[in-house]
Design a protein around this motif. Sequence first.
Motif, PDB file in Angstrom:
ATOM      1  N   CYS A 119       3.721  25.095  17.543  1.00 27.40           N
ATOM      2  CA  CYS A 119       3.165  26.278  18.198  1.00 27.40           C
ATOM      3  C   CYS A 119       2.353  27.141  17.240  1.00 27.40           C
ATOM      4  O   CYS A 119       1.181  27.447  17.499  1.00 27.40           O
TER       5      CYS A 119
ATOM      6  N   CYS B 273       4.501  31.645  27.042  1.00 20.32           N
ATOM      7  CA  CYS B 273       5.284  30.398  27.051  1.00 20.32           C
ATOM      8  C   CYS B 273       6.782  30.646  27.131  1.00 20.32           C
ATOM      9  O   CYS B 273       7.372  31.317  26.272  1.00 20.32           O
TER      10      CYS B 273
ATOM     11  N   TRP C 239      -1.085  29.666  24.198  1.00 21.42           N
ATOM     12  CA  TRP C 239      -0.237  30.107  25.303  1.00 21.42           C
ATOM     13  C   TRP C 239       1.091  30.683  24.827  1.00 21.42           C
ATOM     14  O   TRP C 239       2.006  30.874  25.621  1.00 21.42           O
TER      15      TRP C 239
ATOM     16  N   CYS D  22       1.573  20.939  21.437  1.00 19.03           N
ATOM     17  CA  CYS D  22       2.799  20.859  22.229  1.00 19.03           C
ATOM     18  C   CYS D  22       3.254  19.414  22.364  1.00 19.03           C
ATOM     19  O   CYS D  22       3.553  18.930  23.454  1.00 19.03           O
TER      20      CYS D  22
ATOM     21  N   ALA E 112       5.671  25.696  29.049  1.00 17.28           N
ATOM     22  CA  ALA E 112       4.979  26.980  29.157  1.00 17.28           C
ATOM     23  C   ALA E 112       5.436  27.787  30.364  1.00 17.28           C
ATOM     24  O   ALA E 112       5.683  28.993  30.258  1.00 17.28           O
TER      25      ALA E 112
END
Length: 330
Positions: A215, A226, A222, A209, A171
Amino acid sequence: MTDSDATAVAGAGVDGDAPELPADLDAVRDALVDWYEADHREFPWRRTEDPYEILVSEVMSQQTQLDRVVPAWEDFVEEWPTTEELAEADRGGVVAFWSDHSLGYNNRAKYLHEAAGQVEGEYGGTFPETPEELQELMGVGPYTANAVASFAFDNGDAVVDTNVKRVLHRAFAVPDDDAAFAQVASDVMPDGESRIWNNAIMELGGVACGTTPRCDEAGCPWRRWCHAYETGDFTAPDVPEQPSFEGSRRQFRGRIVRLLGEYDELALDDLGPRVRVDYSPDGEHGREWLRGLVDDLADDGLVAIEERAGADEGRSADDGASEVVVSLRR
């Protein structure tokens, strides 16, 4: 996961080559917490703030898949629902339970039993509440202490386990450096919210993750910040490989404990063939090999070894192995 695999971060200011975080850090925090609260995996220890139940879950979860931990945890807290009952339990029975549920590293059962005794004997049945105090309990290292402080008392620091390292590396482009991970983990966590935050960021690493990122499928909160999502580079910090369990000393140690849970005691040559089919008293995997295993277990306080004078019928009186009797330590 073991305490050696994770770091409990004691506040901000840890030196390290940490990158600059997004300017809208409150939005980063809110996004993760909102994502976690909307939907997360339901583990029974997430529905309690009982430090004993949380300690049991953390000890069981060390290097053990969570789907295997759930039934073992439920059985354990049903059998010994309080530190008082665990402390009064026969230690051999606790170790046998651990082995029967294939939780690995049976000395963890011994330490958990001893920690329960400390809570009862030294703390009047009330758990200490800070990471520093919790580390006084037998077998409780920095990571476990911080987890119990966080999830039971909302009084912990940021955690950095393998999953969290992977999240922060991807990230925010945090370099693979322990000090940098520590600093960023501490800086990102909102003050005084260790319970929800540590649950949320570990959930992110476990669900969205992972080694193979999900994702979009997992709706990672995020994505807009990221670095990996922007660049397509989803490399992650190196993770040391765990040694193979099959054929390991750990596997045979566990087998010995399980067998001794079924018998009051066994002579070494009666134990050997039950531990491995190719046992031969004078062979490569014979008395010397087996004695090494039971000596290790005795050093850990898990078994008792008795040297008895005389020999069983049909065995030579000067056959040393026939006079060695092993039992679970009670």
